[in-house]
Design a protein around this motif. Sequence first.
Motif, short mmCIF file in Angstrom:
data_model
loop_
_atom_site.label_atom_id
_atom_site.label_comp_id
_atom_site.label_asym_id
_atom_site.label_seq_id
_atom_site.Cartn_x
_atom_site.Cartn_y
_atom_site.Cartn_z
N TRP A 1 -15.99 -35.35 -33.91
CA TRP A 1 -17.05 -34.48 -33.40
C TRP A 1 -17.16 -34.62 -31.88
N PRO A 2 -17.18 -33.50 -31.13
CA PRO A 2 -17.32 -33.58 -29.67
C PRO A 2 -18.78 -33.88 -29.29
N GLY A 3 -19.11 -35.15 -29.30
CA GLY A 3 -20.47 -35.58 -29.03
C GLY A 3 -20.77 -35.74 -27.55
N THR A 4 -21.97 -36.22 -27.28
CA THR A 4 -22.44 -36.32 -25.90
C THR A 4 -21.59 -37.27 -25.06
N ALA A 5 -21.06 -38.32 -25.65
CA ALA A 5 -20.23 -39.26 -24.87
C ALA A 5 -18.95 -38.58 -24.38
N LEU A 6 -18.41 -37.68 -25.17
CA LEU A 6 -17.14 -37.04 -24.82
C LEU A 6 -17.33 -35.82 -23.92
N VAL A 7 -18.38 -35.01 -24.19
CA VAL A 7 -18.50 -33.72 -23.48
C VAL A 7 -19.85 -33.49 -22.82
N GLY A 8 -20.79 -34.41 -22.94
CA GLY A 8 -22.11 -34.21 -22.36
C GLY A 8 -23.04 -33.48 -23.32
N ARG A 9 -24.32 -33.53 -23.02
CA ARG A 9 -25.35 -32.98 -23.92
C ARG A 9 -25.21 -31.47 -24.12
N ASP A 10 -25.04 -30.71 -23.05
CA ASP A 10 -24.99 -29.25 -23.18
C ASP A 10 -23.77 -28.80 -23.98
N ALA A 11 -22.63 -29.39 -23.73
CA ALA A 11 -21.42 -29.00 -24.46
C ALA A 11 -21.47 -29.50 -25.90
N ALA B 1 -14.63 -21.03 -34.84
CA ALA B 1 -14.60 -22.02 -35.92
C ALA B 1 -13.21 -22.62 -36.08
N ALA B 2 -12.18 -21.78 -36.02
CA ALA B 2 -10.80 -22.29 -36.14
C ALA B 2 -10.48 -23.23 -34.99
N TRP B 3 -10.88 -22.84 -33.79
CA TRP B 3 -10.64 -23.68 -32.62
C TRP B 3 -11.38 -25.01 -32.74
N LEU B 4 -12.68 -24.96 -33.10
CA LEU B 4 -13.47 -26.18 -33.23
C LEU B 4 -12.91 -27.06 -34.35
N ARG C 1 -8.56 -33.39 -34.63
CA ARG C 1 -7.80 -34.24 -33.69
C ARG C 1 -8.64 -35.34 -33.07
N ARG C 2 -9.91 -35.01 -32.75
CA ARG C 2 -10.69 -35.92 -31.92
C ARG C 2 -12.02 -36.35 -32.51
#
Length: 158
Positions: A56-66, A44-47, A53-54
């Motif tokens: 929500w790490p969504g599908t455009a940034l990291v792909g569906r699985d990530a 949680a702290a890492w996320l 900074r960036r």
Amino acid sequence: MDRRLQADLLRRAARDQRVRASTPQTFLSPLKALRFAWVDGGNAAWLDRVVRRRGWPGTALVGRDAAHAAWLLAQHADWRRRAQRRFLRTMREAVERGDADPRDLAYLEDRVRVNAGLPQRYGTQYGMTATGYGPRPIEDPDGLHDRRARVGLPPMAE
């Protein structure tokens, strides 16, 4: 696509699941509870740093699985509820842009609401109730089927 962030999310989600798989559902010793808290709190702290900074790490940034892995870390951020609420807000924005799964958002919204002592909206959170194991209290049960259908969740009967 941020391959490094993608790999970090997938690695952290795999660790989250290993910790849970190593614990029988019927027994959570104090040592196992500490392990959950340590892994979930660290994730949680890492996320939270990533989201601040960036976004929500969504599908455009990291792909569906990530992106789904990011949701899993947010879902298990119960020891950092302020961060979990921030995850909900940023994930909601990502869903509105088409950059996150509305089903994942429904689960996170219910989790945040239950953690705050509020009734859930989608019926995704279960636990011990006065009548045994079942769904936690649900806001507007008559509208539940329609809400679930709007986000792609199956009917409660399934």
